[in-house]
Design an enzyme around this catalytic site. Structure first.
Site, short mmCIF file in Angstrom:
data_model
loop_
_atom_site.label_atom_id
_atom_site.label_comp_id
_atom_site.label_asym_id
_atom_site.label_seq_id
_atom_site.Cartn_x
_atom_site.Cartn_y
_atom_site.Cartn_z
N GLU A 195 -1.79 -0.61 -8.23
CA GLU A 195 -2.19 0.00 -9.49
C GLU A 195 -1.30 1.19 -9.82
O GLU A 195 -0.86 1.37 -10.97
CB GLU A 195 -3.65 0.44 -9.42
CG GLU A 195 -4.64 -0.71 -9.50
CD GLU A 195 -6.07 -0.22 -9.70
OE1 GLU A 195 -6.24 0.86 -10.33
OE2 GLU A 195 -7.01 -0.89 -9.24
N SER A 264 -0.96 -14.38 5.87
CA SER A 264 -1.51 -15.38 6.80
C SER A 264 -1.36 -16.78 6.24
O SER A 264 -1.18 -16.96 5.03
CB SER A 264 -2.99 -15.14 7.12
OG SER A 264 -3.20 -13.85 7.64
N ASP A 336 -9.02 -8.44 -5.71
CA ASP A 336 -8.88 -7.08 -6.23
C ASP A 336 -10.20 -6.34 -6.02
O ASP A 336 -11.08 -6.33 -6.89
CB ASP A 336 -8.50 -7.11 -7.70
CG ASP A 336 -8.18 -5.72 -8.24
OD1 ASP A 336 -8.25 -4.75 -7.45
OD2 ASP A 336 -7.87 -5.60 -9.43
N ASP A 339 -10.29 -0.11 -7.25
CA ASP A 339 -9.90 0.40 -8.57
C ASP A 339 -9.67 1.90 -8.45
O ASP A 339 -10.50 2.63 -7.87
CB ASP A 339 -10.97 0.14 -9.62
CG ASP A 339 -10.79 -1.20 -10.33
OD1 ASP A 339 -9.78 -1.88 -10.06
OD2 ASP A 339 -11.66 -1.56 -11.13
#
Length: 824
Positions: A195, A264, A336, A339
């Protein structure tokens, strides 16, 4: 003269003798902490004798009369082999490294105190179900039994490192294990940095279309255009070109750069796609390389049946492995779950921040950090409704935080009701895919893709809490948002059913290489940033070219070194360079370029350690990335050191005008992409000539691509580093299934620093033919033969058997430890 010679001889002999005595004394002290695996020991905390059978790879097979006794045995075994590692992980999450290591780790401690993960872990103990709480208490008792044994028997303080960094070891607590899970979440999270980087780049790049080039979305449907960060955040325009001084990251820091935040591979085949008629599963989780590796192999004999696979010292669960009825593997989901919020201070009272309801005081707390050989410091911690307030130095937050504002973090791991440990415990005891899927509902963080197989079916499910965002969110979580705007704030988490899942696919094969799994509109999009856009193409080809698969074909895929990226990009960037140009004399740059192009033109993209082409290719792409970005991004270009294949492809296919990156804005002429490709190749060859010599045909990729299994603390100590660090020539690269993520910076940019510390392949038609390997060895004691006994097997792509048969474990055991109940 003769007398002088005699005295010199005596003094030299005496010095040699003293040195030998010192070495012998040091060896005696250090070797005292080597575990004795063949013994009987009376301990408090078990209801009946616990047997720990060490097979010939030093994998403990733990047999107890109850589950609690078995978990006690695992705690004891972990502390035998990895006590220093466990204590260091605990100190890291507690924010107490500086008590041992001094001022060098103070920044880590400050950040960990601000996150407050250890306090959240302590409060999360009560959120676990009763069986998990009992398991945590039994495991802690096993660790503490080993600590008692060390203290009573004067066993060299438990680990060699304790002599150099001596500090009291507190008894292990159930909260310590939960805290280590939260620490793993830190290591696997990159969305905070992403971000910040997106916002910084939007301030630097004037053309919005170019932002989509340098920070491309994974292939698939895009999202609506985001607002400009400078317009969104008043005062942000003044931060353009802001840059903080770069600091070397301490090896113990859990705050990894986005290039190393987790990866991975995992794939599965249903019985119908298996030559043996039983389901197949392969898994190789990727983390930063260390010595010892983070992974520790163990077999637990539980009431629900035997379980074997990879554990993490400090945790009483098998994270990836199999039982008789179920196999499970994990990959980073890239959900996600973070924030960044820019909080506006109240201009009339800096102790308050703005909320949708008006000004509100920060929640504050003071904490003291003690520092070895220095005065303690007092830190004031602050929280907003959105989460902890973070310093401007963390991932360069100051470069996107206007004056009069602070940055806070919302993150799913910041909960005091974290039931991830209970989910892991139930998963380990599940007997079917359906039971395992149900267990995943309690998983919080770090978010993972869970690949499952049982005797009948296969499945993949994203587990972990997914934030519930408003569809009108300013930035859709792609870059920092205004914390005082109601529509930006989280509204809890989405239901577990919203997490992506794939059960019994019609094709009979599924897998994940950290690639994009779903293409859903915001806010159910899962993520805008994914960990792979390349490996998945090679995986798909390997899976589709066989009607049925075997254990060996899955192993072959795990060890595959062919780069889809090289095969797709080289024809693009070299299309006007191949077989062109006039004859050039030997020793000239033109002749060297032609020789490099001749080698690459006949190369099949295999990143083999013994070949020169991978090094030429990797150096060319690195120089090309630098040439394309340095002019437009300035100092920010250092954040894009790893070549991004999607970015380079966009440029060389001129998608939406992306070829504009090829023109050097500060020059008078207009450069073409062919010009930049040629100049970048020349840059690469100059670097190769200066580093490895001019004989291109004699280059070896493995000389540059050394796997660096370094001890995080002793690895920098002169002389000692030669005993504790494990270095290996390796194949693979950034974008191969045998992934060896390169360092990307410094004098050795192609060192292999991040990859599969564990590999496992399970065949449910013949479970005892299942295999696994780790990248170093079971022991964390560098004097033990089990410190690096798996390292060469791992490098060569070899495995060891994974059997639940106790007789096979006993057949070649290196020792049997019996923990008997102590007399009360």
């Amino acid at each position: 003269m003769v007398l002088i010679f005699k005295w010199l001889l005596r003094l030299t002999g005496g010095a040699i003798l003293l040195a030998l005595l010192a070495v012998v004394g040091l060896y005696f002290l250090l070797s005292r902490s080597l575990p004795d695996y063949d013994k009987q020991l009376a301990v408090k905390g078990v209801s009946a004798p616990v047997e720990i059978v060490r097979d010939n790879a030093n994998v403990p097979h733990i047999f107890g009369a109850s589950d609690d006794d078995t978990f006690f045995g695992l705690g004891y075994a972990h502390a035998q082999d990895r006590l220093w590692q466990m204590v260091t992980l605990r100190r890291t999450v507690q924010g107490r490294l500086s008590e041992v290591f001094g001022p060098r780790t103070i920044d880590i401690d400050k950040l960990m105190r601000r996150y407050g993960l250890y306090d959240l872990a302590r409060r999360s103990v009560a959120a676990q179900d009763e069986a998990t709480q009992q398991a945590l208490r039994a495991y802690a008792a096993g660790v503490n039994a080993r600590l008692t044994e060390i203290n009573d028997g004067a066993l060299g303080r438990g680990a060699p490192e304790m002599f150099l960094f001596n500090a009291p070891i507190a008894p292990w607590q159930p909260a310590d294990s939960i805290a280590i899970i939260k620490l793993m979440a830190v290591q696997l999270s990159a969305h905070l940095e992403n971000e910040v980087l997106y916002a910084r780049t939007s301030l630097e790049v004037e053309d919005e279309a170019r932002l989509a080039d340098i920070l491309p979305e994974a292939p698939g449907s895009g999202i609506a255009a985001l607002p400009d960060y400078a317009a969104l955040m008043p005062g942000a325009e003044g931060l353009r070109h802001a840059a903080l001084p770069q600091k070397d990251q301490h090896p113990l820091s859990p705050f990894k750069k986005r290039a190393f935040a987790g990866a991975s591979n995992a794939w599965a085949a249903a019985p119908a796609r298996s030559a043996s008629g039983g389901a197949l599963l392969a898994n190789d989780p990727h983390l930063g390389f260390t010595a010892p590796a983070i992974w520790y192999l163990a077999r637990l004999d539980l009431q629900s049946g035997g379980v074997i696979g990879g554990t993490i010292p400090g945790l009483p669960v098998v994270m990836t492995g199999r039982s008789h009825d179920l196999g499970w593997g994990i990959t980073s989901s890239y959900m996600d779950d973070q924030d960044v919020f820019i909080e506006k201070l109240n201009p009339d009272d800096p102790d308050e921040y703005l909320t949708p309801e008006g000004p509100k005081p920060f929640r504050t707390e003071r904490t003291i950090i003690r520092i070895k050989d220095a005065d303690p410091i007092t830190l004031t911690l602050r929280w907003t409704d959105n989460g902890p307030v973070l310093p401007g130095s963390h991932y360069d937050l100051a470069t996107i935080t206007p004056s009069g504002h602070v940055a806070a973090l919302s993150w799913t791991a910041l909960t005091d009701a974290d039931t991830t440990m209970t989910a892991g415990m139930r998963l380990m005891k599940s007997a079917s895919v359906d039971e395992a899927l149900a267990a995943g509902q309690l998983y919080v963080a770090p978010s993972q893709n869970l690949t499952l197989v049982d005797h009948d079916t296969i499945a993949l499910k994203t587990i972990g809490a997914m934030p519930r965002r408003n569809a009108q969110h300013d930035t859709q979580g792609r870059m920092p948002a205004r914390g005082w705007v109601r529509q930006n704030r989280w509204r809890g988490t989405s239901p577990y059913s919203a997490n992506p899942e794939f059960i019994a696919p019609s094709g009979g094969v599924l897998g994940n290489t950290n690639n994009k799994t779903v293409d859903r509109p915001f806010p159910l999009h899962v993520s805008f940033v994914w960990g792979d856009t390349q490996r998945v193409h090679r995986w798909r080809r390997l899976m589709q070219t066989r009607a049925v698969h075997t254990r060996d074909s899955f192993i072959e895929a795990q060890l595959d070194t062919v780069s889809f990226t090289a095969r797709s990009l080289l024809p693009l960037i070299g299309k006007d360079l191949w077989f062109t140009g006039e004859a050039a004399p030997e020793g000239t740059p033109d002749r060297q370029r032609q020789r490099a192009l001749d080698l690459l033109s006949e190369w099949n993209g295999e990143m083999n350690e013994h070949m020169p082409e991978p090094l030429i290719y990797a150096a060319w792409l690195r120089a090309l990335q630098d040439r394309l970005t340095r002019d437009d991004l300035g100092p920010l270009a250092r954040e894009f050191r790893h070549p991004d294949p999607v970015f380079i492809e966009r440029v060389y296919r001129d998608i939406d005008g992306a070829s504009a990156w090829c023109d050097v804005r500060r020059s008078t002429r207009t450069e073409t992409c062919t010009d930049i490709a040629r100049l970048a190749l020349d840059d690469a060859l100059v670097w190769i000539n200066e580093t490895y010599g001019t004989a291109l045909e004699s280059l070896r990729w493995g000389d540059a691509h050394q796997a660096t299994h370094d001890h995080p603390v002793l690895g920098e100590v002169p002389l000692l580093r030669y005993f504790v660090n494990i270095r290996q020539s390796t194949s693979g690269g950034d974008n191969t299934l045998l992934r060896g993520r390169t360092k990307g910076s410094g004098p050795d940019p192609f060192q292999n620093v991040h990859g599969a510390g564990f590999r496992g392949v399970y065949d449910f038609a013949d479970p005892d033919s299942s295999v696994f390997i780790t990248s170093t060895g079971q022991s964390g004691h560098f004097l033990s033969r089990h410190y690096d006994d798996m390292a060469q097997l791992w490098r060569r792509g070899e495995y060891i058997p994974m059997s639940l048969d106790p007789d096979l474990a006993r057949a070649a055991a290196v020792g049997v430890t019996v923990l008997e109940p102590a007399a009360q």
